[in-house]
Design a protein around this motif. Structure first.
Motif, PDB file in Angstrom:
ATOM      1  N   ARG A  14       0.846  -1.197   0.000  1.00  0.00           N
ATOM      2  CA  ARG A  14       0.000   0.000   0.000  1.00  0.00           C
ATOM      3  C   ARG A  14       0.881   1.248   0.000  1.00  0.00           C
ATOM      4  O   ARG A  14       2.000   1.244   0.501  1.00  0.00           O
ATOM      5  CB  ARG A  14      -0.886   0.053   1.251  1.00  0.00           C
ATOM      6  N   ALA A  15       0.349   2.333  -0.510  1.00  0.00           N
ATOM      7  CA  ALA A  15       1.041   3.618  -0.478  1.00  0.00           C
ATOM      8  C   ALA A  15       0.934   4.184   0.935  1.00  0.00           C
ATOM      9  O   ALA A  15      -0.115   4.110   1.565  1.00  0.00           O
ATOM     10  CB  ALA A  15       0.418   4.584  -1.473  1.00  0.00           C
ATOM     11  N   ALA A  16       2.047   4.731   1.414  1.00  0.00           N
ATOM     12  CA  ALA A  16       2.074   5.280   2.770  1.00  0.00           C
ATOM     13  C   ALA A  16       3.016   6.461   2.834  1.00  0.00           C
ATOM     14  O   ALA A  16       3.930   6.596   2.015  1.00  0.00           O
ATOM     15  CB  ALA A  16       2.508   4.206   3.764  1.00  0.00           C
ATOM     16  N   GLY A  17       2.798   7.293   3.820  1.00  0.00           N
ATOM     17  CA  GLY A  17       3.675   8.432   4.055  1.00  0.00           C
ATOM     18  C   GLY A  17       4.960   7.993   4.723  1.00  0.00           C
ATOM     19  O   GLY A  17       5.144   6.824   5.065  1.00  0.00           O
ATOM     20  N   GLU A  18       5.857   8.954   4.927  1.00  0.00           N
ATOM     21  CA  GLU A  18       7.161   8.644   5.515  1.00  0.00           C
ATOM     22  C   GLU A  18       7.055   8.174   6.956  1.00  0.00           C
ATOM     23  O   GLU A  18       7.927   7.491   7.456  1.00  0.00           O
ATOM     24  CB  GLU A  18       8.072   9.862   5.427  1.00  0.00           C
ATOM     25  N   THR A  19       5.988   8.549   7.643  1.00  0.00           N
ATOM     26  CA  THR A  19       5.834   8.136   9.036  1.00  0.00           C
ATOM     27  C   THR A  19       5.204   6.756   9.158  1.00  0.00           C
ATOM     28  O   THR A  19       5.047   6.259  10.259  1.00  0.00           O
ATOM     29  CB  THR A  19       4.956   9.134   9.794  1.00  0.00           C
ATOM     30  N   GLY A  20       4.822   6.152   8.041  1.00  0.00           N
ATOM     31  CA  GLY A  20       4.226   4.825   8.078  1.00  0.00           C
ATOM     32  C   GLY A  20       2.711   4.828   8.070  1.00  0.00           C
ATOM     33  O   GLY A  20       2.085   3.775   8.093  1.00  0.00           O
ATOM     34  N   GLN A  21       2.102   5.992   8.020  1.00  0.00           N
ATOM     35  CA  GLN A  21       0.648   6.100   7.970  1.00  0.00           C
ATOM     36  C   GLN A  21       0.187   5.806   6.546  1.00  0.00           C
ATOM     37  O   GLN A  21       0.652   6.427   5.596  1.00  0.00           O
ATOM     38  CB  GLN A  21       0.223   7.512   8.404  1.00  0.00           C
ATOM     39  N   LEU A  22      -0.739   4.863   6.385  1.00  0.00           N
ATOM     40  CA  LEU A  22      -1.240   4.523   5.061  1.00  0.00           C
ATOM     41  C   LEU A  22      -2.123   5.644   4.530  1.00  0.00           C
ATOM     42  O   LEU A  22      -2.830   6.301   5.285  1.00  0.00           O
ATOM     43  CB  LEU A  22      -2.052   3.228   5.111  1.00  0.00           C
ATOM     44  N   TYR A  23      -2.109   5.844   3.211  1.00  0.00           N
ATOM     45  CA  TYR A  23      -2.988   6.834   2.603  1.00  0.00           C
ATOM     46  C   TYR A  23      -4.429   6.318   2.576  1.00  0.00           C
ATOM     47  O   TYR A  23      -5.357   7.098   2.588  1.00  0.00           O
ATOM     48  CB  TYR A  23      -2.508   7.189   1.201  1.00  0.00           C
ATOM     49  N   GLY A  24      -4.587   5.032   2.517  1.00  0.00           N
ATOM     50  CA  GLY A  24      -5.899   4.401   2.622  1.00  0.00           C
ATOM     51  C   GLY A  24      -5.902   3.554   3.875  1.00  0.00           C
ATOM     52  O   GLY A  24      -5.367   3.938   4.899  1.00  0.00           O
ATOM     53  N   SER A  25      -6.495   2.393   3.788  1.00  0.00           N
ATOM     54  CA  SER A  25      -6.434   1.457   4.900  1.00  0.00           C
ATOM     55  C   SER A  25      -6.552   0.042   4.338  1.00  0.00           C
ATOM     56  O   SER A  25      -6.921  -0.150   3.179  1.00  0.00           O
ATOM     57  CB  SER A  25      -7.550   1.719   5.912  1.00  0.00           C
ATOM     58  N   VAL A  26      -6.233  -0.929   5.151  1.00  0.00           N
ATOM     59  CA  VAL A  26      -6.372  -2.332   4.770  1.00  0.00           C
ATOM     60  C   VAL A  26      -7.568  -2.877   5.529  1.00  0.00           C
ATOM     61  O   VAL A  26      -7.573  -2.893   6.758  1.00  0.00           O
ATOM     62  CB  VAL A  26      -5.093  -3.133   5.105  1.00  0.00           C
ATOM     63  N   ALA A  27      -8.593  -3.279   4.796  1.00  0.00           N
ATOM     64  CA  ALA A  27      -9.828  -3.786   5.393  1.00  0.00           C
ATOM     65  C   ALA A  27      -9.938  -5.285   5.152  1.00  0.00           C
ATOM     66  O   ALA A  27      -9.067  -5.901   4.532  1.00  0.00           O
ATOM     67  CB  ALA A  27     -11.023  -3.056   4.788  1.00  0.00           C
TER      68      ALA A  27
END
Length: 191
Positions: free
Chosen positions: A81-94
């Motif tokens: 998944r695409a994520a920011g540098e801090t590890g926060q996903l731009y979407g989510s995994v459901a």
């Protein structure tokens, strides 16, 4: 409403037990899914005559679920998944994404069998519980990463969201004084 359970249901009871449940739960879930019958004399007689076939069918489903559990148990699946540098996903995994990852590996699991109370919103290793049968549940590991290379590094134990991994800086060496000047507010001690 009193119902007769046709299979074991967690936190409710075993097959054949008569339990009292809320009317909405019985009408909207237990009865339409074939997990229970209304507790009246006719249904009690019907259950007793069909008890052997219900137990055999339940045992067969349990053994099939146990076979899948033996193969799946302890496995790790990668979700990119695409994520920011801090590890926060731009979407989510459901749950849907987990089902897709399992299907890609050749496992046919239903969405209602994935126990995921909240979607996964950060990269890293996450444990996910699968309820394959009312008596069979297993835990798989979900490796959420930005790339396949990053997923391999996470499996080796590397931390990819810390300042060290992102910026090449040792977090322990960082001090607040390094980032701001206490005299920068315009007040100077010199007059």
């Amino acid at each position: 409403m009193d119902v007769i359970l046709l299979e074991r249901i967690a936190k409710l009871g075993q097959m054949g037990e008569t339990v009292k449940v809320r009317d909405g739960f019985a009408r909207n879930y237990l009865l339409p899914q074939g997990k229970a019958l209304r507790a009246n004399d006719a249904n009690k007689k019907r259950f007793e005559t069909e008890r052997a076939t219900l137990e055999a069918r339940n045992l067969e489903r349990k053994s099939e679920a146990q076979k899948v559990a033996d193969v799946l148990g302890g496995k790790s699946f990668v979700v990119v998944r695409a994520a920011g540098e801090t590890g926060q996903l731009y979407g989510s995994v459901a749950a849907r994404d987990i089902i897709d990852a399992l299907a890609a590996a050749g496992f046919n699991i239903g969405r209602n069998q994935v126990d995921l109370n909240n979607p996964i919103k950060t990269i890293g290793l996450h444990d996910v519980t699968l309820h394959l049968h009312s008596e069979v549940e297993i835990t798989i590991q979900l490796n959420v990463a930005r790339s396949a290379d990053e997923a391999e590094r996470q499996l080796k134990g590397e931390t990819l969201t810390s300042a060290d991994a992102i910026y090449g800086v040792d977090e322990d060496a960082l001090r607040p004084e390094d980032f701001f000047d206490p005299d920068a507010d315009g007040d100077s001690d010199e007059e």
